[in-house]
Design a protein around this motif. Structure first.
Motif, PDB file in Angstrom:
ATOM      1  N   GLY A 218      -1.810  -0.492  -8.522  1.00  0.00           N
ATOM      2  CA  GLY A 218      -1.052  -0.408  -7.366  1.00  0.00           C
ATOM      3  C   GLY A 218      -1.966  -0.208  -6.075  1.00  0.00           C
ATOM      4  O   GLY A 218      -3.058   0.244  -6.156  1.00  0.00           O
ATOM      5  N   ARG A 219      -1.312  -0.064  -5.138  1.00  0.00           N
ATOM      6  CA  ARG A 219      -2.033   0.189  -3.759  1.00  0.00           C
ATOM      7  C   ARG A 219      -2.019   1.804  -3.512  1.00  0.00           C
ATOM      8  O   ARG A 219      -0.956   2.558  -3.879  1.00  0.00           O
ATOM      9  N   GLU A 220      -3.232   2.256  -3.135  1.00  0.00           N
ATOM     10  CA  GLU A 220      -3.198   3.640  -2.784  1.00  0.00           C
ATOM     11  C   GLU A 220      -2.696   4.103  -1.354  1.00  0.00           C
ATOM     12  O   GLU A 220      -3.210   3.718  -0.386  1.00  0.00           O
TER      13      GLU A 220
ATOM     14  N   PRO B 160       0.997   0.419   6.498  1.00  0.00           N
ATOM     15  CA  PRO B 160       0.670  -1.015   5.767  1.00  0.00           C
ATOM     16  C   PRO B 160       2.257  -1.435   5.617  1.00  0.00           C
ATOM     17  O   PRO B 160       3.099  -0.927   5.379  1.00  0.00           O
ATOM     18  N   GLN B 161       2.170  -2.857   5.322  1.00  0.00           N
ATOM     19  CA  GLN B 161       3.274  -3.474   4.956  1.00  0.00           C
ATOM     20  C   GLN B 161       3.643  -3.384   3.534  1.00  0.00           C
ATOM     21  O   GLN B 161       2.672  -3.389   2.540  1.00  0.00           O
ATOM     22  N   LEU B 162       4.727  -2.777   3.007  1.00  0.00           N
ATOM     23  CA  LEU B 162       5.050  -2.428   1.772  1.00  0.00           C
ATOM     24  C   LEU B 162       6.314  -3.008   1.172  1.00  0.00           C
ATOM     25  O   LEU B 162       6.985  -3.581   2.230  1.00  0.00           O
TER      26      LEU B 162
ATOM     27  N   GLU C  12       9.958   4.743   2.720  1.00  0.00           N
ATOM     28  CA  GLU C  12      10.694   5.504   2.607  1.00  0.00           C
ATOM     29  C   GLU C  12      10.811   6.248   1.289  1.00  0.00           C
ATOM     30  O   GLU C  12      10.952   7.476   1.194  1.00  0.00           O
ATOM     31  N   ARG C  13      10.701   5.592   0.235  1.00  0.00           N
ATOM     32  CA  ARG C  13      10.721   6.214  -1.034  1.00  0.00           C
ATOM     33  C   ARG C  13       9.423   7.289  -1.247  1.00  0.00           C
ATOM     34  O   ARG C  13       9.339   8.423  -1.615  1.00  0.00           O
ATOM     35  N   VAL C  14       8.274   6.971  -0.698  1.00  0.00           N
ATOM     36  CA  VAL C  14       6.926   7.650  -0.583  1.00  0.00           C
ATOM     37  C   VAL C  14       7.441   9.024   0.315  1.00  0.00           C
ATOM     38  O   VAL C  14       6.981  10.111  -0.063  1.00  0.00           O
ATOM     39  N   ARG C  15       7.863   8.541   1.446  1.00  0.00           N
ATOM     40  CA  ARG C  15       8.179   9.889   2.208  1.00  0.00           C
ATOM     41  C   ARG C  15       9.205  10.956   1.590  1.00  0.00           C
ATOM     42  O   ARG C  15       9.063  12.101   1.547  1.00  0.00           O
TER      43      ARG C  15
ATOM     44  N   VAL D 124       1.594   2.671  -5.068  1.00  0.00           N
ATOM     45  CA  VAL D 124       2.866   1.751  -4.833  1.00  0.00           C
ATOM     46  C   VAL D 124       2.501   0.325  -5.407  1.00  0.00           C
ATOM     47  O   VAL D 124       1.584  -0.273  -5.391  1.00  0.00           O
ATOM     48  N   LYS D 125       3.384   0.112  -6.504  1.00  0.00           N
ATOM     49  CA  LYS D 125       3.273  -1.097  -7.487  1.00  0.00           C
ATOM     50  C   LYS D 125       3.643  -2.483  -6.538  1.00  0.00           C
ATOM     51  O   LYS D 125       4.376  -2.202  -5.661  1.00  0.00           O
ATOM     52  N   SER D 126       3.309  -3.554  -7.117  1.00  0.00           N
ATOM     53  CA  SER D 126       3.522  -4.788  -6.360  1.00  0.00           C
ATOM     54  C   SER D 126       5.336  -4.987  -6.371  1.00  0.00           C
ATOM     55  O   SER D 126       5.739  -5.466  -5.463  1.00  0.00           O
ATOM     56  N   ASP D 127       5.883  -4.547  -7.336  1.00  0.00           N
ATOM     57  CA  ASP D 127       7.443  -4.544  -7.338  1.00  0.00           C
ATOM     58  C   ASP D 127       8.098  -3.375  -6.617  1.00  0.00           C
ATOM     59  O   ASP D 127       9.220  -3.297  -6.386  1.00  0.00           O
ATOM     60  N   GLY D 128       7.292  -2.503  -5.860  1.00  0.00           N
ATOM     61  CA  GLY D 128       7.653  -1.419  -4.914  1.00  0.00           C
ATOM     62  C   GLY D 128       8.025   0.063  -5.552  1.00  0.00           C
ATOM     63  O   GLY D 128       8.414   0.897  -5.050  1.00  0.00           O
TER      64      GLY D 128
END
Length: 354
Positions: free
Chosen positions: A223-225, A270-272, A278-281, A303-307
């Protein structure tokens, strides 16, 4: 209105000593000198506390040659720093402390415990939240009950490595390769390794054991860091910034990739995948509150490719260097560094009003 005395601690005995010295210069630059007189105290790698005269001394490293020793008194009736040199002893009343200390013996509740004994208000998380957040294993145990997704893990104790085959079998029963191996208590990815096979796993376990007696072996998350800054707690509502992304110049974001490789980059907002930011927050605030956080923290995710959002770790004294994500995220949210540092100092002053 008379000015208050703010003690700024930096350096420390951990592997992140240099990072602390980089961070503190930015913090000092943004403390309101009309409100605070500063007492700068550097802690050497050997654990000596030394009064420092200027930012210039911090930048060029000559602060270590200072002759005035500093003792933060644990006596709650004094609330003071004792300064000692060859000719005299001076007592300086302290109104607030900003411990710009990263890693062990600074960010892990030890200094915070001393400040609690002294009853001097201080910036940042308290003893419990600092200690728990520094220890990745215990952070995971707390997050397990939050409903926040995190990497699956196998805990390993250093003494168990005497039966290395048994430990490796336990890991292989749980995970396919590759896996990540981390010391439970270490900062800035010190001692973290990726293991592609059994031989590399053994090497990684021994390396992690050099840094701590508790070790985590984790499943690999692709996933993305992503990082999120948190502010508040105590008497204040908890706020989360927008998110930032780490584009590491190495296979993973280790100590060298963070601080020694100019090709590592950070991207704000970044574009997610839909809703992931919002889930990260929300997860960042949940983790911060679960560890009883106060003041500030940076909470890190994949954050994985499927969100899917996967919690990685929480840092209760995030970097304040020129390339650090924490102040950059708040600046993007409309809170500049002057305002951010002032907010943290004001919160600290109310610490013992609860």
């Amino acid at each position: 209105m008379s000015k208050k005395t703010a003690v700024v601690l930096f350096g420390g005995q951990s592997s992140e000593h240099v990072v602390s010295c980089m961070s503190v210069v930015n913090v000092i630059d943004h403390i309101n000198k009309d409100k605070y007189d500063l007492l700068l105290i550097g802690i050497t790698e050997e654990g000596h506390w030394i009064k420092t005269e200027s930012v210039k001394e911090i930048k060029d490293g000559t602060w270590r040659e200072g002759s005035v020793r500093a003792i933060l008194s644990p006596d709650a009736g004094m609330g003071a720093v004792i300064l000692l040199d060859e000719t005299k002893t001076e007592l300086v009343k302290a109104d607030v402390v900003f411990p710009v200390l990263h890693g062990l013996l600074g960010e892990d509740g030890t200094v915070q415990g001393l400040l609690e004994l002294s009853r001097i208000p201080y910036v940042g998380c308290g003893v419990l939240s600092s200690a728990v957040s520094m220890d990745k294993l215990y952070t995971k145990i707390i997050v397990d009950d939050l409903g926040v997704r995190q990497a699956a893990y196998v805990p390993v104790m250093r003494h168990q490595l005497k039966n290395m085959e048994q430990v490796i079998a336990r890991v292989e029963e749980r995970f396919d390769y590759p896996v990540f191996v981390k010391p439970s208590n270490a900062g800035s990815s010190k001692g973290v390794s990726r293991a592609e096979d059994r031989k590399e796993l053994e090497t990684a376990l021994l390396e992690a054991a050099r840094h701590d007696r508790k070790i985590l072996v984790e499943e690999m998350i692709v996933g993305r860091e992503i990082e999120c800054a948190v502010l508040g707690g105590g008497n204040q509502p908890v706020k989360a910034s927008g998110v930032g992304e780490i584009l590491a110049a190495a296979e993973f974001y280790d100590f060298d990739a963070k601080y020694n490789n100019a090709d590592s980059k950070t991207v704000i907002d970044p574009q997610l995948p839909d809703g992931a930011a919002e889930r990260v927050r929300e997860a960042a605030k949940a983790v911060f509150q679960a560890v009883d956080g106060r003041g500030l923290a940076r909470v890190d995710f994949f954050v994985k490719s499927d969100g899917t959002v996967v919690f990685n770790e929480i840092n209760t004294m995030p970097g304040f260097t020129a390339i650090s994500m924490y102040p950059m995220l708040w600046e993007a949210a409309g809170i500049n560094k002057d305002q951010l540092v002032n907010c943290l100092m004001e919160d600290a002053l109310s610490r013992f009003d609860d």
